[in-house]
Design an enzyme around this catalytic site. Structure first.
Site, PDB file in Angstrom:
ATOM      1  N   LYS A 280       0.835  -1.199   0.000  1.00 59.29           N
ATOM      2  CA  LYS A 280       0.000   0.000   0.000  1.00 59.29           C
ATOM      3  C   LYS A 280       0.873   1.253   0.000  1.00 59.29           C
ATOM      4  O   LYS A 280       1.893   1.286   0.671  1.00 59.29           O
ATOM      5  CB  LYS A 280      -0.867   0.030   1.267  1.00 59.29           C
ATOM      6  CG  LYS A 280      -2.071  -0.900   1.218  1.00 59.29           C
ATOM      7  CD  LYS A 280      -2.942  -0.713   2.451  1.00 59.29           C
ATOM      8  CE  LYS A 280      -4.067  -1.728   2.497  1.00 59.29           C
ATOM      9  NZ  LYS A 280      -5.068  -1.525   1.434  1.00 59.29           N
ATOM     10  N   ARG A 354     -10.376 -11.262   1.851  1.00 56.52           N
ATOM     11  CA  ARG A 354     -11.280 -12.249   1.250  1.00 56.52           C
ATOM     12  C   ARG A 354     -10.618 -13.620   1.148  1.00 56.52           C
ATOM     13  O   ARG A 354     -11.302 -14.641   1.186  1.00 56.52           O
ATOM     14  CB  ARG A 354     -11.763 -11.746  -0.125  1.00 56.52           C
ATOM     15  CG  ARG A 354     -10.709 -11.665  -1.170  1.00 56.52           C
ATOM     16  CD  ARG A 354     -11.128 -10.827  -2.389  1.00 56.52           C
ATOM     17  NE  ARG A 354     -11.121  -9.395  -2.100  1.00 56.52           N
ATOM     18  CZ  ARG A 354     -11.399  -8.453  -2.992  1.00 56.52           C
ATOM     19  NH1 ARG A 354     -11.769  -8.789  -4.227  1.00 56.52           N
ATOM     20  NH2 ARG A 354     -11.362  -7.175  -2.663  1.00 56.52           N
TER      21      ARG A 354
END
Ligand code: BES
Ligand code: MN
Ligand code: ZN
Length: 500
Positions: A280, A354
Site C-alpha cells: 500500500k 477475502r
C-alpha cells in the site's frame, strides 16, 4: 470507562445533577412533568436560542429557577417520529450534551424519558448516546488518561414513570452489556498493531472463554491450521514472522435443544494490512491497524454473551494474521487451494481479507449453521461508495438480510444493501483457477469482493457486512461517532441475536 446507568422516578426539577436533559417535541412541547413556571422559562429561553424541538437539536440553559440541576439541556425529538427515530434523537442529543459538559468535568446527567409506550427503549438510547459519545482512547498517553479520568461522565440517571421503571431497569442492563462489548471492540481496534497481534486477540478470546462455562474456545496455530486445511488463510499469513491464530469460540445457550438455532459470526482479523507485495502507498497504509475491526466486533459480542444469554448457539470465528511483505510472502500470480477445495489465483496480495475469509466461511459452512454473518473491513470501494458511517450489506438470503436491517433500524448502525449482479461474476474469473481474488476492472470493488466470498459461503444463509468505513473513522461524524474506532456492529449483532 464504564458509566453507571440508573433508573429513578423522581420529579425532574428536583433531581440533583450536573445536567438535566429534557426532551422537547417540535413546536416546543416540553415532554416532562415540570412546574408551569419552569416550563415557561424553558419556552422563553428556547425562543431566544431559536430552539424549536427539531429532531436531534439541542439547547443548553443555565440557571433555570426551580430546577435543582446546574444546567438544563433541551433535546429535540421532532414531531410524530417513529420510536427508532425518537430514540436516535435522544442518542444524538444526549451525546452532544455529554460532550459539551466535558470541559467542566460533569459527573452526572439526569435524563427525563418521555412517557410513551416503549419508554424503556428511549431510555436505553439516551444512555447509549452518553456512553458512546464520551468514550476516549487514552491507553498510550498519561496526559490523555488523566484528562479522561477527570472529564469522564460517571453516572446517567433515567427518569421514568413508575409503571415503566422495572422494564427500563432491564433495558438499561442490556444496553450497558452491549456498550461494554462495543467499548472492548473500540479499545482493540484503536490499539496499534505492535500491541495488537493475533496472539493478543487470542489472549482476549481465552479470557472471554475463561469467564463463563457456557463459552468454549478452540484454537489453531500455524501448524494446526495447516493440519486443518486453512491453506488460503495461511498463504496470507506466510509473509509475517508473527504467529497467526485461528480462533473458534462457541457459546452454548442454556437448555439447548435440536431446534436451537446455530449462528456463525465471522470476523476479518488482519492485525496489520501492509498490502503485501502489492504494498500500500502512503495515504492508504496509515490506518491499517484497524483491519481487524471485524474480529474486534466478534470479540466484543462474545465478551458479553454469557450475560446477554441469547437463546441461540453462537459461534465466533476469527482467522487472525498479518499481511506483510517479506521473502516468504505470497505473491501475485500464486494459486492456492481454499478449505472447500476451490482454487484461488492471487491477482493482488492486497485483496487478502477475502482470501482469509474464504477458509473461514468454508469452515463455518461445514458446521451447517442456520446463518453465517461475516464482518470485514474488506474494501476501499465500500468506503468510496458509502462513506465512513454506513456499512455495505450483502447476502444470499433475503430473510437474513432483512433481519439485519431491522436490527440496524433499532440500533442506528446504518446499513445499505448492495446487489450482487450475476453478470459481475465473470469479473473475478481466472484463466487458470476457479476464481481470482481481485476484479478485472476497478469498478464495483465491494461487489466483486462479496461475489468472491459467496463462492465459499456454501448454501447456508449468509450475510456479509463490509465495515471498512464504519469500523474506524478518519473524520468525526457528530455528535457521537468519534474519530478512530467505533465498535460498529456490536450493538447490531446483539440486537439481531436477541430477536432471532
Ligand atoms: N483492508 C483493505 C480495505 C480497507 C480500505 C479497509 C480502506 C479500510 C479502509 C483491504 O484488504 C484492501 O486492501 N482491499 C483492496 C482490494 C483491492 C486490492 C482489490 C482495496 O479495497 O483497495
Ligand atoms: Mn488489503
Ligand atoms: Zn485488508
Amino acid at each position: 470507562m464504564s458509566i453507571s446507568l440508573n433508573v429513578a422516578t423522581d420529579r425532574p426539577h428536583r433531581a440533583a445533577a450536573d445536567g438535566l436533559v429534557i426532551p422537547v417535541a417540535a413546536g416546543r412541547e416540553v415532554l416532562a412533568k415540570l412546574p408551569a413556571a419552569v416550563v415557561r422559562q424553558l419556552v422563553t429561553e428556547s425562543k431566544k436560542r431559536d430552539f424549536t424541538g427539531a429532531w436531534a437539536s439541542t439547547a443548553l440553559i443555565d440557571d433555570v429557577k426551580g430546577v435543582a440541576a446546574g444546567l438544563v439541556a433541551l433535546v429535540g425529538v421532532g414531531k410524530n417520529e417513529p420510536l427508532a427515530r425518537q430514540a436516535e434523537a435522544l442518542r444524538r442529543g444526549v451525546s452532544s450534551v455529554a460532550q459539551e459538559l466535558r470541559p467542566q468535568a460533569a459527573k452526572q446527567l439526569v435524563v427525563t424519558v418521555p412517557e410513551v409506550e416503549q419508554a424503556s427503549q428511549l431510555a436505553a438510547a439516551a444512555a447509549e448516546g452518553a456512553w458512546i459519545g464520551t468514550y476516549r482512547f487514552s491507553a498510550y498517553s498519561k496526559k490523555l488518561g488523566e484528562q479522561q479520568r477527570k472529564q469522564a461522565l460517571r453516572k446517567v440517571t433515567l427518569l421514568v414513570g413508575k409503571e415503566a421503571a422495572s422494564e427500563t431497569r432491564s433495558a438499561l442492563r442490556s444496553a450497558s452489556q452491549a456498550l461494554a462489548g462495543a467499548e472492548l471492540a473500540r479499545d482493540l481496534v484503536n490499539r496499534p498493531a505492535n500491541d495488537m497481534s493475533p496472539a493478543h486477540l487470542l489472549a482476549v478470546a481465552k479470557d472471554i472463554a475463561k469467564q463463563s462455562d457456557r463459552i468454549s474456545l478452540k484454537t489453531f496455530n500455524r501448524a494446526q491450521a495447516q493440519q486443518a486445511g486453512f491453506s488460503a488463510y495461511l498463504a496470507v499469513a506466510q509473509g509475517s514472522e508473527t504467529e497467526p491464530y485461528v480462533m473458534h469460540l462457541t457459546y452454548e445457550p442454556e437448555g439447548r435443544t435440536a431446534e436451537t438455532k446455530k449462528v456463525f459470526l465471522v470476523g476479518k482479523g488482519i492485525t496489520f494490512d501492509s498490502g503485501g507485495i502489492n504494498l500500500k502507498p502512503t495515504g492508504y497504509i496509515e490506518t491499517m491497524k484497524a483491519d481487524m475491526g471485524g474480529a474486534a466486533t466478534v470479540l466484543g459480542v462474545f465478551s458479553v454473551l454469557a450475560k446477554v444469554k441469547p437463546d441461540v448457539e453462537v459461534h465466533g470465528l476469527i482467522g487472525a494474521c498479518e499481511n506483510m511483505v517479506s521473502g516468504k510472502a505470497y505473491r501475485p500470480g500464486d494459486v492456492i487451494r481454499a478449505k472447500n477445495g476451490k482454487t484461488i489465483e492471487i491477482g493482488n496480495t492486497d485483496a487478502e481479507g477475502r482470501v482469509t475469509l474464504a477458509d473461514m466461511l468454508s469452515y463455518a459452512a461445514e458446521h451447517q449453521p442456520n446463518a453465517v454473518i461475516d464482518l470485514a473491513t474488506l474494501t476501499g470501494a465500500a468506503v468510496v461508495g458509502l462513506g465512513e458511517n454506513v456499512a455495505a450489506l450483502f447476502g444470499n438470503n433475503d430473510e437474513l438480510k432483512e433481519q439485519l436491517e431491522v436490527a440496524s433500524t433499532a440500533t442506528s448502525e446504518q446499513l445499505a444493501a448492495l446487489p450482487m449482479p450475476p453478470e459481475y461474476r465473470p469479473l473475478i474469473d481466472s484463466p487458470i483457477a476457479d476464481v481470482n481474488n481481485s476484479g478485472s476492472v476497478r469498478w464495483g470493488g465491494a461487489i466483486t469482493a462479496a461475489l468472491f466470498l459467496q463462492e465459499f459461503a456454501g448454501d447456508v444463509p449468509w450475510v456479509h457486512l463490509d465495515i471498512a468505513g464504519p469500523a474506524y473513522h478518519e473524520a468525526h461524524y457528530p455528535p457521537y461517532n468519534q474519530k478512530g474506532a467505533t465498535g460498529f456492529g456490536v450493538r447490531l449483532l446483539l440486537e439481531y441475536l436477541k430477536t432471532t
